[in-house]
Design a protein around this motif. Structure first.
Motif, mmCIF file in Angstrom:
data_model
loop_
_atom_site.group_PDB
_atom_site.id
_atom_site.type_symbol
_atom_site.label_atom_id
_atom_site.label_comp_id
_atom_site.label_asym_id
_atom_site.label_seq_id
_atom_site.Cartn_x
_atom_site.Cartn_y
_atom_site.Cartn_z
ATOM 1 N N THR A 171 74.851 36.488 88.334
ATOM 2 C CA THR A 171 75.585 35.234 88.542
ATOM 3 C C THR A 171 74.739 34.047 88.078
ATOM 4 O OG1 THR A 171 74.821 35.090 90.846
ATOM 5 C CG2 THR A 171 76.962 36.144 90.451
ATOM 6 N N LEU A 172 73.420 34.139 88.277
ATOM 7 C CA LEU A 172 72.522 33.090 87.778
ATOM 8 C C LEU A 172 72.530 33.054 86.255
ATOM 9 C CD1 LEU A 172 70.273 30.959 88.206
ATOM 10 C CD2 LEU A 172 68.629 32.849 88.214
ATOM 11 N N ILE A 173 72.501 34.231 85.637
ATOM 12 C CA ILE A 173 72.528 34.305 84.168
ATOM 13 C C ILE A 173 73.828 33.726 83.626
ATOM 14 C CG2 ILE A 173 72.627 35.916 82.230
ATOM 15 C CD1 ILE A 173 70.697 37.717 83.877
ATOM 16 N N ALA A 174 74.952 34.069 84.258
ATOM 17 C CA ALA A 174 76.248 33.546 83.803
ATOM 18 C C ALA A 174 76.309 32.027 83.969
ATOM 19 C CB ALA A 174 77.377 34.212 84.588
ATOM 20 N N ARG A 175 75.794 31.516 85.080
ATOM 21 C CA ARG A 175 75.811 30.062 85.299
ATOM 22 C C ARG A 175 74.921 29.357 84.279
ATOM 23 N NH1 ARG A 175 72.576 26.848 88.268
ATOM 24 N NH2 ARG A 175 71.622 28.564 89.426
ATOM 25 N N THR A 176 73.750 29.948 83.991
ATOM 26 C CA THR A 176 72.843 29.352 83.009
ATOM 27 C C THR A 176 73.473 29.345 81.618
ATOM 28 O OG1 THR A 176 70.943 30.146 84.289
ATOM 29 C CG2 THR A 176 70.529 29.494 82.015
ATOM 30 N N ALA A 177 74.197 30.432 81.282
ATOM 31 C CA ALA A 177 74.765 30.556 79.934
ATOM 32 C C ALA A 177 75.982 29.668 79.735
ATOM 33 C CB ALA A 177 75.131 32.020 79.671
ATOM 34 N N TYR A 178 76.907 29.664 80.705
ATOM 35 C CA TYR A 178 78.198 29.026 80.476
ATOM 36 C C TYR A 178 78.348 27.668 81.168
ATOM 37 C CZ TYR A 178 79.197 33.650 78.693
ATOM 38 O OH TYR A 178 79.147 34.816 77.972
ATOM 39 N N SER A 179 77.849 27.539 82.383
ATOM 40 C CA SER A 179 77.946 26.237 83.054
ATOM 41 C C SER A 179 76.911 25.259 82.516
ATOM 42 C CB SER A 179 77.776 26.410 84.564
ATOM 43 O OG SER A 179 78.801 27.235 85.096
ATOM 44 N N ASP A 180 75.666 25.753 82.332
ATOM 45 C CA ASP A 180 74.600 24.892 81.826
ATOM 46 C C ASP A 180 74.477 24.936 80.308
ATOM 47 O OD1 ASP A 180 74.171 24.509 84.494
ATOM 48 O OD2 ASP A 180 72.400 25.787 84.623
ATOM 49 N N ALA A 181 75.196 25.883 79.664
ATOM 50 C CA ALA A 181 75.230 26.015 78.189
ATOM 51 C C ALA A 181 73.882 26.387 77.585
ATOM 52 C CB ALA A 181 75.751 24.726 77.543
ATOM 53 N N ARG A 182 72.936 26.897 78.385
ATOM 54 C CA ARG A 182 71.624 27.291 77.869
ATOM 55 C C ARG A 182 71.622 28.786 77.555
ATOM 56 N NH1 ARG A 182 67.548 25.065 82.307
ATOM 57 N NH2 ARG A 182 69.130 26.005 83.654
ATOM 58 N N MET A 183 72.264 29.145 76.460
ATOM 59 C CA MET A 183 72.467 30.547 76.121
ATOM 60 C C MET A 183 71.162 31.256 75.769
ATOM 61 S SD MET A 183 74.729 32.906 75.966
ATOM 62 C CE MET A 183 76.331 32.111 75.851
ATOM 63 N N GLY A 184 70.242 30.584 75.101
ATOM 64 C CA GLY A 184 68.962 31.197 74.761
ATOM 65 C C GLY A 184 68.180 31.599 75.998
ATOM 66 N N LEU A 185 68.082 30.694 76.971
ATOM 67 C CA LEU A 185 67.392 30.998 78.220
ATOM 68 C C LEU A 185 68.117 32.094 78.990
ATOM 69 C CD1 LEU A 185 65.166 30.339 80.276
ATOM 70 C CD2 LEU A 185 66.646 28.546 81.196
#
Length: 298
Positions: free
Chosen positions: A250-264
């Motif tokens: 869930t943290l990875i999904a939030r980082t990728a899509y909500s925060d838009a930081r796909m690389g991280l």
């Protein structure tokens, strides 16, 4: 010059290899590359900026990541132990039945047939503080005189998620352990009873050592499922309240899509995969020890 032709078996496998490469290999390579870049969904050109191990270095000092990792390990530990105990109990009960055992085995598999999303919605409704079945039952029985905020309090929300995971997957342990009970020779148990062993001693020293490899197979499968738990948690709490039920994916999904930081997020995903592989290797080592013990004793 005569054109060379590929062997027939290669020609037959070539379409499958091409599809596999297009669907699996290329996205994996792209995600691996992006984990070494500051790629953001809002800045597509950032995927070309190579920054080396900066994302991975950031992960190892990221408190949120390691808290989510610890919460994932806690969920895995609690859920697997409860599922094993309940699955063992169900398997022993079904094994003792002489009539309707096939029907019971079929009923036992029902929770596995439900989608995790459906299970999430089901338990979200059951644990609702206003109209949920759990609160209504507790108030009707006089256990409490006010609604319990199951999905609002952090500890209670984690308990509700664990209950959903256990309900949906206890059948995995039950089926594997039941298969072990059905494959187990009856002579050692009968010999133990003749020697005066109590039922607990018979189970502890005769039955359980034989069942351990089956339990570890189920534990290996379930450890991979729980380590990448997402659907149920996303539906029930979305990582809330205030991140109290946030796990790795869930943290990875939030980082990728909500925060838009796909690389991280991709870097986090690869670290999470490596941690999952470590857990799987541990359970496989325990499975090997259990099999060696059974081979020596039987």
């Amino acid at each position: 010059m005569k054109a060379t032709r590929l062997p027939p078996h290669v020609m037959l496998l070539l379409p499958a290899v091409i599809v596999l490469a297009a669907v699996v290999v290329l996205p994996l390579l792209l995600s691996l590359w992006s984990s070494f870049t500051p790629f953001r969904l809002t800045r597509p050109d950032s995927i070309y900026n190579f920054v080396g191990l900066r994302n991975y270095e950031r992960i190892f000092i990221d408190t949120d990541f390691w808290i989510a990792f610890g919460r994932t390990v806690l969920l895995l530990t609690v859920a697997l132990n409860l599922e094993m105990l309940l699955g063992l109990g169900l398997a022993l009960l079904v094994d003792r039945q002489t009539r309707g055992q096939r029907a019971l085995r079929t009923i036992l598999m029902f929770p596995m047939m439900f989608s995790p999303i459906l299970v999430g919605f089901q338990f979200k409704f059951m644990f609702n503080d206003n109209v949920g079945l759990i609160n209504n039952a507790l108030q009707s029985l006089g256990v409490t005189d006010q609604a319990i905020p199951w999905l609002i309090d952090g500890a209670l929300a984690f308990t509700a998620i664990t209950a959903a995971e256990v309900w949906s997957s206890t059948a995995v342990f039950a089926i594997f352990i039941l298969a072990g009970l059905m494959a187990m020779p009856r002579e050692p148990q009968e010999a133990a009873r003749v020697d005066g062993c109590t039922p607990w001693q018979t189970f502890r020293y005769v039955t359980w050592p034989f069942l351990m490899p089956f339990a570890f197979i189920a534990m290996t499968i379930r450890s991979l499922d729980v380590a990448r738990a997402y659907d149920i948690i996303k539906i029930m709490t979305d990582g809330g309240p205030a991140g109290r039920t946030e796990v790795l994916w869930t943290l990875i999904a939030r980082t990728a899509y909500s925060d838009a930081r796909m690389g991280l997020a991709n870097a986090m995903a690869y670290v999470a995969i490596l941690l999952s592989v470590a857990f799987t290797a541990f359970f496989f080592s325990q499975l090997g020890k259990a099999r060696a013990q059974v081979a020596g004793d039987w």
